[in-house]
Design a protein around this motif. Structure first.
Motif, PDB file in Angstrom:
ATOM      1  N   SER A 110      39.804  39.789  -1.133  1.00 34.09           N
ATOM      2  CA  SER A 110      40.923  39.784   0.145  1.00 34.09           C
ATOM      3  C   SER A 110      42.242  39.342  -0.378  1.00 34.09           C
ATOM      4  O   SER A 110      43.124  39.561   0.222  1.00 34.09           O
ATOM      5  CB  SER A 110      40.203  39.232   1.108  1.00 34.09           C
ATOM      6  OG  SER A 110      40.167  37.518   0.658  1.00 34.09           O
ATOM      7  N   ASP A 111      42.186  38.435  -1.386  1.00 32.60           N
ATOM      8  CA  ASP A 111      43.625  37.600  -1.816  1.00 32.60           C
ATOM      9  C   ASP A 111      44.056  38.194  -3.225  1.00 32.60           C
ATOM     10  O   ASP A 111      45.254  37.774  -3.619  1.00 32.60           O
ATOM     11  CB  ASP A 111      43.127  36.257  -1.800  1.00 32.60           C
ATOM     12  CG  ASP A 111      43.086  35.874  -0.516  1.00 32.60           C
ATOM     13  OD1 ASP A 111      43.101  36.314   0.496  1.00 32.60           O
ATOM     14  OD2 ASP A 111      42.364  34.513  -0.332  1.00 32.60           O
ATOM     15  N   THR A 112      43.363  38.982  -4.035  1.00 31.97           N
ATOM     16  CA  THR A 112      43.772  39.585  -5.399  1.00 31.97           C
ATOM     17  C   THR A 112      43.443  40.826  -5.508  1.00 31.97           C
ATOM     18  O   THR A 112      42.614  41.709  -4.924  1.00 31.97           O
ATOM     19  CB  THR A 112      43.329  38.710  -6.343  1.00 31.97           C
ATOM     20  OG1 THR A 112      41.706  38.853  -6.314  1.00 31.97           O
ATOM     21  CG2 THR A 112      43.191  37.388  -6.377  1.00 31.97           C
ATOM     22  N   THR A 158      49.503  31.596  -2.235  1.00 32.10           N
ATOM     23  CA  THR A 158      48.937  30.331  -2.395  1.00 32.10           C
ATOM     24  C   THR A 158      47.720  30.564  -2.928  1.00 32.10           C
ATOM     25  O   THR A 158      47.039  31.444  -2.829  1.00 32.10           O
ATOM     26  CB  THR A 158      48.789  29.545  -0.934  1.00 32.10           C
ATOM     27  OG1 THR A 158      48.175  30.321  -0.195  1.00 32.10           O
ATOM     28  CG2 THR A 158      49.992  28.975  -0.754  1.00 32.10           C
ATOM     29  N   ILE A 159      47.239  29.428  -3.495  1.00 35.13           N
ATOM     30  CA  ILE A 159      45.962  29.586  -4.399  1.00 35.13           C
ATOM     31  C   ILE A 159      44.700  28.867  -3.651  1.00 35.13           C
ATOM     32  O   ILE A 159      44.609  27.693  -3.487  1.00 35.13           O
ATOM     33  CB  ILE A 159      46.076  29.020  -5.988  1.00 35.13           C
ATOM     34  CG1 ILE A 159      47.328  29.713  -6.452  1.00 35.13           C
ATOM     35  CG2 ILE A 159      44.678  29.122  -6.727  1.00 35.13           C
ATOM     36  CD1 ILE A 159      47.697  28.927  -7.853  1.00 35.13           C
ATOM     37  N   GLY A 160      43.757  29.641  -3.183  1.00 38.75           N
ATOM     38  CA  GLY A 160      42.657  29.339  -2.633  1.00 38.75           C
ATOM     39  C   GLY A 160      41.145  29.912  -3.335  1.00 38.75           C
ATOM     40  O   GLY A 160      41.436  30.415  -4.551  1.00 38.75           O
ATOM     41  N   GLY A 161      40.173  29.747  -2.434  1.00 44.33           N
ATOM     42  CA  GLY A 161      38.825  30.176  -3.104  1.00 44.33           C
ATOM     43  C   GLY A 161      38.891  31.436  -3.841  1.00 44.33           C
ATOM     44  O   GLY A 161      38.319  31.861  -4.729  1.00 44.33           O
ATOM     45  N   GLU A 162      39.362  32.725  -3.090  1.00 41.60           N
ATOM     46  CA  GLU A 162      39.422  34.075  -3.139  1.00 41.60           C
ATOM     47  C   GLU A 162      40.300  34.008  -4.561  1.00 41.60           C
ATOM     48  O   GLU A 162      39.897  35.078  -5.235  1.00 41.60           O
ATOM     49  CB  GLU A 162      39.867  34.721  -2.064  1.00 41.60           C
ATOM     50  CG  GLU A 162      38.692  34.944  -1.064  1.00 41.60           C
ATOM     51  CD  GLU A 162      37.566  35.727  -1.290  1.00 41.60           C
ATOM     52  OE1 GLU A 162      37.704  36.911  -1.294  1.00 41.60           O
ATOM     53  OE2 GLU A 162      36.613  35.310  -1.866  1.00 41.60           O
ATOM     54  N   VAL A 163      41.466  33.506  -4.756  1.00 43.04           N
ATOM     55  CA  VAL A 163      42.368  33.816  -5.687  1.00 43.04           C
ATOM     56  C   VAL A 163      41.542  33.271  -6.955  1.00 43.04           C
ATOM     57  O   VAL A 163      41.619  33.880  -8.112  1.00 43.04           O
ATOM     58  CB  VAL A 163      43.589  33.013  -5.549  1.00 43.04           C
ATOM     59  CG1 VAL A 163      44.429  33.072  -6.702  1.00 43.04           C
ATOM     60  CG2 VAL A 163      44.425  33.620  -4.362  1.00 43.04           C
ATOM     61  N   ILE A 164      40.967  32.137  -6.887  1.00 47.83           N
ATOM     62  CA  ILE A 164      40.312  31.256  -8.032  1.00 47.83           C
ATOM     63  C   ILE A 164      39.081  32.555  -8.572  1.00 47.83           C
ATOM     64  O   ILE A 164      39.107  32.846  -9.636  1.00 47.83           O
ATOM     65  CB  ILE A 164      39.491  30.153  -7.553  1.00 47.83           C
ATOM     66  CG1 ILE A 164      40.648  28.963  -7.454  1.00 47.83           C
ATOM     67  CG2 ILE A 164      38.726  29.645  -8.961  1.00 47.83           C
ATOM     68  CD1 ILE A 164      41.353  28.794  -8.547  1.00 47.83           C
ATOM     69  N   ALA A 165      38.450  33.033  -7.345  1.00 47.23           N
ATOM     70  CA  ALA A 165      37.405  34.070  -7.843  1.00 47.23           C
ATOM     71  C   ALA A 165      37.848  35.093  -8.355  1.00 47.23           C
ATOM     72  O   ALA A 165      37.648  35.701  -9.409  1.00 47.23           O
ATOM     73  CB  ALA A 165      36.605  34.346  -6.626  1.00 47.23           C
ATOM     74  N   ASN A 189      38.410  24.251 -14.117  1.00 44.75           N
ATOM     75  CA  ASN A 189      37.334  25.197 -15.008  1.00 44.75           C
ATOM     76  C   ASN A 189      38.123  26.405 -15.200  1.00 44.75           C
ATOM     77  O   ASN A 189      38.244  27.135 -16.211  1.00 44.75           O
ATOM     78  CB  ASN A 189      36.210  25.536 -14.382  1.00 44.75           C
ATOM     79  CG  ASN A 189      35.274  24.333 -14.528  1.00 44.75           C
ATOM     80  OD1 ASN A 189      35.508  23.356 -15.333  1.00 44.75           O
ATOM     81  ND2 ASN A 189      34.362  24.290 -13.589  1.00 44.75           N
ATOM     82  N   THR A 190      39.052  26.965 -14.031  1.00 48.56           N
ATOM     83  CA  THR A 190      39.761  28.154 -14.116  1.00 48.56           C
ATOM     84  C   THR A 190      40.873  28.291 -15.060  1.00 48.56           C
ATOM     85  O   THR A 190      41.015  28.748 -15.992  1.00 48.56           O
ATOM     86  CB  THR A 190      40.091  28.779 -12.677  1.00 48.56           C
ATOM     87  OG1 THR A 190      39.048  29.070 -11.905  1.00 48.56           O
ATOM     88  CG2 THR A 190      40.894  29.889 -12.776  1.00 48.56           C
ATOM     89  N   THR A 191      41.449  27.020 -14.852  1.00 50.18           N
ATOM     90  CA  THR A 191      42.787  26.890 -15.780  1.00 50.18           C
ATOM     91  C   THR A 191      42.227  26.646 -17.466  1.00 50.18           C
ATOM     92  O   THR A 191      42.949  27.181 -18.308  1.00 50.18           O
ATOM     93  CB  THR A 191      43.818  25.573 -15.685  1.00 50.18           C
ATOM     94  OG1 THR A 191      42.798  24.414 -15.235  1.00 50.18           O
ATOM     95  CG2 THR A 191      44.138  25.917 -14.083  1.00 50.18           C
ATOM     96  N   GLY A 192      41.023  25.846 -17.574  1.00 49.58           N
ATOM     97  CA  GLY A 192      40.509  25.956 -18.489  1.00 49.58           C
ATOM     98  C   GLY A 192      40.023  27.371 -19.296  1.00 49.58           C
ATOM     99  O   GLY A 192      40.373  27.466 -20.634  1.00 49.58           O
TER     100      GLY A 192
END
Length: 802
Positions: free
Chosen positions: A487-489, A509-516, A571-574
């Motif tokens: 839905s977001d990416t 903006t960065i939320g859960g779906e963007v991180i996924a 963890n994502t930036t890592g």
């Protein structure tokens, strides 16, 4: 033929445009000679200092004052104050011979043909053959400037019309004459795009060229329409601003910023030179505008125009608006239309435009009248001002900052439907539009064979927009090359083994779906591709983490979920830093908070020159919690030297502590958000994705090896903490910061110093710093003052609630 190179440019005339064009030339690394006239009399300051008209300081006063005024203006015309060293000033009488060393001479003197011709006559004496010579006129026919000029001058001459402010408005109109060498046209079209970061639009030598011809015609039509529909200044600006994908300044505020006298000058020029124009009668300035000019109400420059800022009875600033019937100022009225309320719910601009056009209230009537008038006008300007409809759209988007230009808007609403409505309203479009529909075409643009095409009225067929086939354009690639989305990416194959991820949330903006989505992109790239790029075609890269989500978790005391969210982000930036494939991030516009943290962990950042990047979390009441605090500690460690380590720590601490945002890609190097020798700045947005892809592919093909996790980060422990705590305490005692700000500062310092370690320069791991960062972030999220600050920022719309 010898390849042209521009190393040094001369700008003749240092007024508002000249000084700012000089600054933008300096922005891209050119050596610039800026010249203007010599004063004819001393000012009071010079008289008091016993100066004479022969003193160099006096002779260069006009040019120096103009340049200094430009440099101090806000927003700044220059990427970095240090770049002003690239500009040398002088005057026409003493220094004109220096243009012999220049590769491009641009004239930006007063808009009078006789004066321009006098300048060009003098230029001929010193200009070396083959040198580019152009005029920045906004309306004087280009061919009229050639009288008496040599063949070489004519061959290398054309119009180059920058829009004000030149750094920020992306349009550069190129206007050749019949004598201009085609090589000059090709060179400037490419140079403007690739080096100056402009949307270069080739124009015919017609009155006001393209953007001003259409844009000013639209404004003049609105000036007359407000009477017809009985609309107020506030209503028109509410309807013609962001709701339509146009600047907040909309119509009347834009007129105030540009200056009513400037607008009237252009309108008078159109009235005088476009007598065959079907809306010639609308170029006549309405009485209320004429009266405003007579009164000197010219807008921002005279401190009043359609709007006026005053102090009210409570001593607070208030913006008044002009009643166009009485010409008296009154308090601004709230504007509410059902059509606008409905349209607010639609984020997709194309769909929203259709909703606005179909509105059933006065707003809907306004939109139908303005769109139909605009569509008729642009259809009639082909082939008068250009043969190609995409050039009109390019000019309006780059010159007036419209997100959706005329022919794009027409497509969004529905070509056939609008033509039918126009016929019924007596606003018949040009015959070529009817012929287009008869041919079976249903839109002005279409995506086909992996390229964007436009309808060419002459050949009655679709043609590829020149140059677009050589570029990576997501709008085109997304249609056929999307390999995964949520839905977001969206993850898109952009060719040659490189994939791209883009965000689609509000302000990205960065939320859960963007991180996924980011993690999925890394998974896919590691399994099947060579590298990953982060880029989007929106106005901004990203406004950062979804603070609204963080606020809700904190206010509901869902601390386990909050901890999970912070760990997931870290963890994502890592993963971005340590994945097995190269990751290149290409930001532009706002790149704040969490999105800045993404950039800090990329293998390489290819930032657009207009990137406004910063770690702004302190303003929300927390510290950067996605690895940003850790990363600044790492970068400080790498810069530590004997005797200056405290200064380096202080500099990094203050960048985060003061929530500094770089005002350009260049300034991002100065703040430490970008790394010299690793990251790069590119001026052209159009070329940015293609270049980022090229860089990513190059890294992969050279044999990419990911960096290992650091275990040798030097921290200062108690030595650094002592300085930070004393500084925070003194700021609190001096009432410069609150008790809560002091607490945030101390927690930030604790993380950056590696905790209360006794021995300075002790080596710790990245993971250790991340655990300190996460703990501090979560503790601050439980603070009542932090939650109050977040709630206030959400309520005032300064941060988004998703």
């Amino acid at each position: 033929m010898k390849k042209r190179k521009i190393k040094k440019a001369a700008v003749l005339g240092s007024g508002v445009m000249g000084s700012r064009i000089a600054c933008h030339f300096a922005n891209i690394g050119l050596e610039v000679l800026l010249l203007d006239i010599v004063p004819r009399e001393l000012n009071e300051k010079e008289k008091a200092a016993n100066k004479t008209l022969e003193d160099k300081e006096v002779r260069n006063r006009i040019v120096n004052d103009s340049l200094n005024f430009a440099i101090k203006s806000n927003p700044s015309p220059i990427y970095s104050k240090s770049f002003t060293n690239r500009i040398t000033t002088g005057n026409f009488e003493d220094d004109l011979q220096k243009i012999a060393d220049c590769d491009w001479i641009i004239e930006v003197v007063v808009e009078r043909l006789d004066i321009k011709q006098q300048v060009f006559e003098k230029v001929e004496k010193y200009r070396k053959p083959g040198t580019l010579i152009t005029s920045n006129t906004s309306g004087i026919p280009i061919h009229t400037m050639l009288e008496g000029r040599s063949e070489d001058f004519q061959k290398n001459f054309c119009g180059t019309h920058f829009f004000n402010p030149p750094r920020y408005l992306k349009l550069l109109e190129i206007i050749p004459t019949t004598k201009t060498d085609p090589e000059v046209i090709d060179f400037l079209m490419d140079y403007g795009d690739r080096y100056l970061g402009k949307t270069t639009v080739l124009c015919k030598d017609t009155p006001a060229f393209i953007a001003n011809r259409v844009g000013v015609a639209g404004i003049m039509a609105l000036f007359h329409m407000v009477d017809e529909l009985g609309m107020t200044v506030e209503e028109v600006d509410k309807l013609t601003g962001p709701a339509l994908g146009r600047p907040k300044s909309a119509t009347f505020r834009t007129c105030d910023v540009v200056g009513l006298d400037t607008l009237v000058h252009v309108a008078n020029g159109l009235e005088e030179n476009c007598k065959e124009d079907e809306i010639h009668h609308l170029f006549k300035v309405p009485d209320y505008v004429s009266k405003m000019v007579e009164k000197g109400w010219l807008g921002s420059k005279s401190k009043q125009g359609f709007y006026k800022k005053v102090k009210n009875d409570d001593g607070k600033s208030e913006i008044l608006s002009l009643d166009l019937k009485t010409l008296e100022y009154r308090s601004k009225q709230k504007v509410k239309f059902a059509t606008l309320e409905q349209a607010k719910l639609e984020d997709d601009l194309r769909k929203r435009t259709k909703l606005l056009y179909e509105g059933k209230d006065k707003a809907g009537e306004f939109y139908r009248k303005t769109f139909q008038g605009l569509f008729q006008y642009v259809s009639n300007r082909i082939p008068e001002i250009t043969d190609d409809l995409y050039k009109i759209d390019d000019a309006l988007k780059a010159g007036f900052a419209w997100e959706l230009a005329p022919f794009e808007s027409w497509d969004a609403i529905g070509l056939e439907k609008v033509v039918k409505d126009m016929e019924e309203a007596g606003q018949k479009p040009n015959q070529w539009v009817h012929e287009m529909l008869e041919s079976g075409a249903t839109s002005f643009y279409k995506l086909e064979d992996g390229v964007k095409k436009y309808y060419d009225f002459e050949s009655k067929s679709y043609k590829t927009i020149p140059g677009s086939e050589k570029l990576a354009i997501l709008e085109v690639l997304r249609e056929t090359n999307t390999i995964w989305k949520n839905s977001d990416t969206t993850i898109t194959d952009i060719g040659d083994g490189i994939i791209n991820i883009e965000f689609h949330t509000k302000m990205n903006t960065i939320g859960g779906e963007v991180i996924a989505g980011i993690n999925k992109a890394i998974d896919i790239a590691e399994e099947q591709y060579k590298g990953l790029v982060f880029y989007n075609e929106g106005q901004n890269f990203s406004a950062g983490a979804n603070v609204g989500m963080i606020f809700m978790l904190a206010i509901e005391q869902e601390y386990d979920e909050l901890d999970f969210a912070v760990r997931a982000f870290q963890n994502t930036t890592g993963r971005i830093r340590h994945s097995s494939i190269p990751v290149v991030i290409a930001p532009h516009g706002l790149t704040l908070g969490g999105s800045c943290e993404l950039c800090l962990h990329a293998d390489k950042v290819i930032a657009n020159a207009e990137t406004y990047i910063g770690l702004v979390e302190m303003g929300v009441g927390v510290i950067p919690g996605g690895g940003g605090t850790k990363e600044f500690a790492v970068r400080a460690s790498d810069e530590f030297k004997d005797g200056v380590r405290i200064n380096i720590l202080r500099e990094k601490f203050l960048t985060i502590g003061q929530a500094k945002v770089a005002t350009s890609g260049e300034e991002a190097f100065e703040y430490g958000y970008l790394r010299r020798g690793i990251d790069e700045v590119i001026v052209s947005r159009k070329q940015q994705l293609s270049y980022a892809k090229e860089v990513c592919l190059d890294m992969a093909e050279k044999g990419y090896t990911p960096p290992s996790k650091r275990k040798n980060v030097k921290v200062l422990g108690k030595e650094g903490l002592g300085i930070i705590y004393v500084g925070a305490d003194s700021m609190k005692v001096g009432n410069y910061i609150s008790e809560h700000d002091k607490k945030i500062s101390e927690k930030l310092g604790y993380v950056m110093c590696g905790g209360d370690i006794s021995q300075p320069l002790t080596e710790v791991s990245e993971d250790y710093l991340l655990s300190l960062e996460r703990k501090a972030f979560l503790e601050l999220c439980t603070e009542r003052k932090t939650l109050e600050r977040m709630e206030s920022l959400i309520k005032t719309g300064k941060i988004l609630r998703n």
